[in-house]
Design an enzyme around this catalytic site. Structure first.
Site, short mmCIF file in Angstrom:
data_model
loop_
_atom_site.label_atom_id
_atom_site.label_comp_id
_atom_site.label_asym_id
_atom_site.label_seq_id
_atom_site.Cartn_x
_atom_site.Cartn_y
_atom_site.Cartn_z
NE ARG A 160 6.05 0.22 10.40
CZ ARG A 160 5.12 0.32 9.58
NH1 ARG A 160 4.91 0.62 8.41
NH2 ARG A 160 4.09 -0.63 10.00
NE ARG B 173 2.08 -4.38 11.63
CZ ARG B 173 3.14 -4.20 10.84
NH1 ARG B 173 4.28 -4.80 11.09
NH2 ARG B 173 3.14 -3.47 9.82
NE ARG C 55 -4.08 -1.24 10.56
CZ ARG C 55 -3.29 -0.59 9.78
NH1 ARG C 55 -3.25 0.67 9.23
NH2 ARG C 55 -1.85 -1.31 9.68
NE ARG D 187 6.80 -2.80 6.11
CZ ARG D 187 5.60 -2.77 6.13
NH1 ARG D 187 4.88 -2.33 5.06
NH2 ARG D 187 5.02 -2.72 7.17
CE LYS E 39 -2.29 -1.09 3.71
NZ LYS E 39 -1.95 -2.30 4.13
P1 AMP Z 1 0.78 1.03 8.90
O1 AMP Z 1 1.80 1.84 8.74
O2 AMP Z 1 -0.51 1.27 8.16
O3 AMP Z 1 1.11 -0.44 8.91
O4 AMP Z 1 0.46 1.15 10.72
C1 AMP Z 1 1.31 0.97 11.70
C2 AMP Z 1 0.49 0.66 13.00
O5 AMP Z 1 -0.23 2.01 13.34
C3 AMP Z 1 -0.47 -0.22 12.94
O6 AMP Z 1 -0.33 -1.68 13.19
C4 AMP Z 1 -1.42 0.23 14.21
O7 AMP Z 1 -0.99 -0.14 15.29
C5 AMP Z 1 -1.45 1.77 13.79
N1 AMP Z 1 -2.26 2.31 12.91
C6 AMP Z 1 -2.28 2.60 11.76
N2 AMP Z 1 -3.33 3.07 11.06
C7 AMP Z 1 -4.22 2.88 11.99
C8 AMP Z 1 -5.80 2.85 11.95
N3 AMP Z 1 -6.52 3.08 10.86
N4 AMP Z 1 -6.48 2.57 13.17
C9 AMP Z 1 -5.80 2.09 14.22
N5 AMP Z 1 -4.46 1.73 14.13
C10 AMP Z 1 -3.79 2.22 13.18
#
Ligand code: AMP
Length: 191
Positions: free
Chosen positions: A134, A146, A89, A128, A14
């Site tokens: 991260r 996750r 989400r 990654r 994404k």
């Molecule tokens: P991502 O970079 O989208 O993989 O997000 C990393 C982490 O941020 C996720 O594993 C969640 O802990 C938190 N996070 C990101 N977007 C959301 C969302 N829309 N709702 C809740 N937690 C989020």
């Protein structure tokens, strides 16, 4: 306004594809993961609250991310459209997003769902972890969490938008360029 959700599990590409799509189409990119990482880096109260949850692979509370998205949408009234990445989400987030856009006489026009097989996802996340820095990529247990959160809480979001007939599956395997071309073709034919 043409609003798009780029949907898919962690590791489906994404973030990578969002970067290419915003260059091509001028969307405003809204990634809740990026916004949360920025808050963490700046050490804001919101960032401090999110940090532990992100490190454990859990979701940040709906009201927190919905508030962030509302502020970001309202800060950009003149863009041609938004590309939502990593949001919504949960069903509650999807309903809040629909309501927010309806206030602005807009809606989600399309959900492009990047399909990648499980083995390839794991391979990408391991790759990654070596470069992203991260912490939530590095620990296999957090990665597993996750994926579980994605299956239980996030996958129903695709069904929510499928009811409106706006979800399009995209083959998310192959080269970055091939995947981008498939997304662009889908946007071209649907937009
Ligand atoms: P991502 O970079 O989208 O993989 O997000 C990393 C982490 O941020 C996720 O594993 C969640 O802990 C938190 N996070 C990101 N977007 C959301 C969302 N829309 N709702 C809740 N937690 C989020």
């Amino acid at each position: 306004m043409y609003n798009l959700i780029l949907f898919g599990p962690p590791g489906s590409g994404k973030g990578t594809q969002s970067e290419l799509l915003i260059k091509q189409y001028g969307f405003k990119h809204l990634s809740t993961g990026d916004l949360l990482r920025k808050e963490m880096k700046e050490g804001t109260p919101l960032g401090m609250q999110a940090k532990g949850l992100i490190a454990e692979g859990k979701l940040v509370p709906d009201e927190v991310v919905i508030g962030m998205i509302r502020s970001a949408v309202e800060a950009h009234p003149d863009v041609p459209g938004f590309l939502f990445d990593g949001f919504p989400r949960t069903i509650a987030q999807a309903e809040a997003l629909d309501a927010l856009l309806a206030e602005k006489d807009a809606a989600i026009n399309n959900v492009l769902f990047l399909k990648v097989n499980q083995e390839e996802l794991i391979k990408r996340l391991i790759g990654r972890a070596e470069t992203s820095g991260r912490l939530d990529d590095a620990d296999p247990e957090v990665q597993r969490k996750r994926q579980e959160v994605y299956t239980n809480e996030t996958l129903p979001v695709a069904a929510h938008y499928a009811k409106a007939g706006i979800v399009k599956d995209i083959d998310g395997e192959g080269s970055i360029d091939d995947i981008f071309n498939r997304l662009a073709a889908a946007i071209g034919s649907l937009g």
